[in-house]
Motif scaffolding. Structure first.
Motif, PDB file in Angstrom:
ATOM      1  N   GLY A  36      -3.356   3.198   8.753  1.00 12.72           N
ATOM      2  CA  GLY A  36      -3.503   1.761   8.924  1.00 12.72           C
ATOM      3  C   GLY A  36      -4.882   1.389   9.425  1.00 12.72           C
ATOM      4  N   ASP A  37      -5.380   2.143  10.395  1.00 16.12           N
ATOM      5  CA  ASP A  37      -6.716   1.876  10.928  1.00 16.12           C
ATOM      6  C   ASP A  37      -7.783   2.023   9.849  1.00 16.12           C
ATOM      7  N   ARG A  47      -2.358  -4.199   7.391  1.00 13.07           N
ATOM      8  CA  ARG A  47      -1.331  -4.917   6.640  1.00 13.07           C
ATOM      9  C   ARG A  47      -0.905  -4.118   5.409  1.00 13.07           C
ATOM     10  N   LYS A  48      -1.848  -3.502   4.714  1.00 19.12           N
ATOM     11  CA  LYS A  48      -1.530  -2.728   3.521  1.00 19.12           C
ATOM     12  C   LYS A  48      -0.539  -1.604   3.836  1.00 19.12           C
ATOM     13  N   ILE A  70       3.401  -1.231   2.707  1.00 21.23           N
ATOM     14  CA  ILE A  70       3.858  -0.015   2.025  1.00 21.23           C
ATOM     15  C   ILE A  70       5.002   0.626   2.809  1.00 21.23           C
ATOM     16  N   GLY A  71       4.888   0.636   4.136  1.00 25.58           N
ATOM     17  CA  GLY A  71       5.940   1.205   4.974  1.00 25.58           C
ATOM     18  C   GLY A  71       7.258   0.459   4.829  1.00 25.58           C
ATOM     19  N   ILE A  72       7.199  -0.873   4.782  1.00 28.09           N
ATOM     20  CA  ILE A  72       8.421  -1.659   4.618  1.00 28.09           C
ATOM     21  C   ILE A  72       9.094  -1.335   3.288  1.00 28.09           C
ATOM     22  N   VAL A  73       8.303  -1.338   2.212  1.00 25.10           N
ATOM     23  CA  VAL A  73       8.865  -1.056   0.881  1.00 25.10           C
ATOM     24  C   VAL A  73       9.436   0.360   0.833  1.00 25.10           C
ATOM     25  N   SER A  82      -6.736  -6.147   8.532  1.00 23.26           N
ATOM     26  CA  SER A  82      -7.692  -5.689   9.554  1.00 23.26           C
ATOM     27  C   SER A  82      -7.817  -4.180   9.468  1.00 23.26           C
ATOM     28  N   ARG A  83      -8.966  -3.677   9.921  1.00 20.56           N
ATOM     29  CA  ARG A  83      -9.219  -2.235   9.988  1.00 20.56           C
ATOM     30  C   ARG A  83      -9.949  -1.933  11.280  1.00 20.56           C
TER      31      ARG A  83
END
Length: 495
Positions: A75-76, A81-82, A86-89, A194-195
């Motif tokens: 994520g970092d 958000r990406k 992906i984690g939710i899906v 964000s990153r």
């Protein structure tokens, strides 16, 4: 580095971000509490042995524990958000596969996938809050996240028990689908991308793979050894792989230094090391108790799934009501005594639960033990997690929180793998009330002993934990963005 415009909590976008992160992480919290209640139904419907039930829980814990730090790093590096989306899906697709599983083997495979999805999803929840809100709104946002997550944990056994009794154990997983749809809609609508700075990200795929193989090998041997035989080539091979990968993990992490998934420099702090050993002991006891209690209440005491879910609500209620006061007490007296007394109280509660038998009366045989267990957890959880954060330099607070949560998952893995072996519960014996009763009472002795070991560790080695650590941790907590807490009481290190 991508820097979104900081949001205000009272804005529509701010409320949307909070809604999405609470809803998504709530799926993981619900899943953990519901699945324990569903275990007897899963075993009966799919014809599972004790080993199958162990893997149903541990398959999820294994991939979660092994990859949660990697998930935070992804994520970092690639976009919070990406990876969150992906984690939710991923988690939702795996949940559907769990619900559709025709055999216990298929369910276990889907649970491995589900844990990997949770490892992508849950670290992002708090990282997104940290990155999205104005500094003076972060503390309140994190507090709201923690509070609502606690509510979802409390509702899990009740909602799960109702769905399991009224419909099927498969709804313990299908309930994630509507929650995921709402979370995705909110994420796309409100969460900014964000990153972290490139130099601040850690991407240690080798370390994550070695950790996963080490945990998998040891867990496999503990679960399958009683049935396959300790001398079987498969079990011996699993032990060899587990030990070799554990050694390899240590060597790789030492070589990578501060660029490692688990920087060895963290463990130069004696307090940090002791607190993580303490975490393994305490959460091993907690997980072992949760695993055995849910099955025993249904297969021995004759409770249905809803009654089983409601039986443990008082412990969660105590956590929600008294955690803040526990923190205030630590401010006044320091954390050492709470870390010592808390496990003792919880251990006594476990010993009282040994009175559960056929047709157990809730008020006399179950409630006293549940209340003491909950009071013990309330006493120790807040001081433990804040002390962990305060035991390291502030710049390492996120990774320290992640390491501590991984310690909790590792403790849970080993406990659920080893306890049935230690108490002689194998095959389909969990369906025989007399054999399960004997095993449960022995398991509660082991769990109480683990709590006692934790108390002794705190008493002897935590002398150097002054009151000031608590105050330092309050500041540090807002930077701890890599934590995850899917199957245990919501802890301050998750914030």
């Amino acid at each position: 580095m991508t820097m979104p415009t900081p949001l205000r909590l009272k804005s529509a976008a701010g409320r949307g971000v909070l809604f999405a992160t609470i809803l998504a992480s709530g799926m993981a919290f619900l899943d953990g509490t519901i699945v324990n209640v569903a275990l007897p139904h899963i075993g009966e419907d799919l014809g599972s042995t004790v080993a199958g039930l162990q893997w149903t829980v541990n398959g999820y814990l294994l991939t979660l524990a092994a990859f949660v730090l990697l998930g935070g790093s992804l994520g970092d590096r690639l976009g919070r958000r990406k990876i969150f989306v992906i984690g939710i899906v991923w988690f939702t697709v795996a949940s559907v596969l769990c619900a559709a599983a025709p055999t216990i083997g298929a369910l276990i495979g889907a649970r491995f996938l589900q844990g990997a999805g949770a490892a992508l999803l849950t670290p992002g929840s708090l990282a997104i809050i940290q990155a999205s809100f104005q500094p003076d709104d972060r503390g309140k946002a994190i507090g709201m996240w923690s509070g609502f997550s606690g509510i979802s944990t409390a509702l899990g056994p009740f909602v799960g028990g109702y769905l399991i009794d009224a419909l099927s154990w498969r709804w313990a997983f299908l309930i994630n689908v509507p929650l995921a749809v709402l979370a995705l809609l909110a994420a796309f609508r409100w969460i900014p991308e964000s990153r972290a700075p490139k130099e601040a990200t850690r991407f240690d795929a080798t370390g994550a793979a070695l950790a996963a193989l080490a945990l998998a090998g040891i867990t496999f041997a503990l679960i399958e050894g009683p049935d396959d035989g300790w001398g079987s080539p498969v079990v011996v091979g699993a032990i060899g792989i587990g030990v070799a990968c554990a050694i390899g993990f240590v060597l790789v992490e030492r070589h990578k230094g501060d660029g490692a998934m688990t920087p060895p420099s963290l463990f130069r702090s004696r307090i940090f090391t002791v607190l993580n050993i303490y975490t393994v002991l305490v959460y091993a006891a907690l997980s072992g108790q949760s695993f055995f209690l849910a099955v025993t209440l249904q297969n021995v005491a004759g409770y249905d799934a809803l009654q089983t879910g409601l039986a443990t609500l008082p412990a969660t209620g105590l956590m929600l009501l008294l955690s803040a006061r526990s923190g205030a007490l630590a401010t006044r007296i320091g954390v050492r005594w709470q870390l010592t007394v808390g496990p003792v109280i919880a251990g006594v509660g476990m010993l009282l639960l040994r009175g559960i038998g056929p047709n157990a009366d809730y008020v006399t045989d179950v409630l006293p033990g549940v209340l003491l267990f909950g009071l013990g957890l309330t006493t120790l959880v807040a001081p433990l997690t804040t002390a962990v954060l305060a035991a390291v330099d502030m710049r390492h607070s996120g990774i320290a929180s992640g390491v501590n949560n991984a310690s909790a998952r590792a403790g849970a893995l080993v406990a659920i793998a080893a306890l049935p072996l230690l108490v002689g519960l194998t095959g389909e014996a969990y369906q025989v009330p007399a054999e399960l009763t004997s095993a449960f009472r022995s398991a509660m002795l082991w769990c109480a002993g683990l709590m006692g070991a934790g108390a002794l560790l705190a008493l002897v080695f935590c002398v150097g934990l002054p009151k000031v650590l608590w105050h330092r941790a309050v500041t540090t907590m807002t930077t701890a963005t890599h934590s995850v807490h899917p199957v245990h009481p919501v802890r301050e290190s998750d914030a």
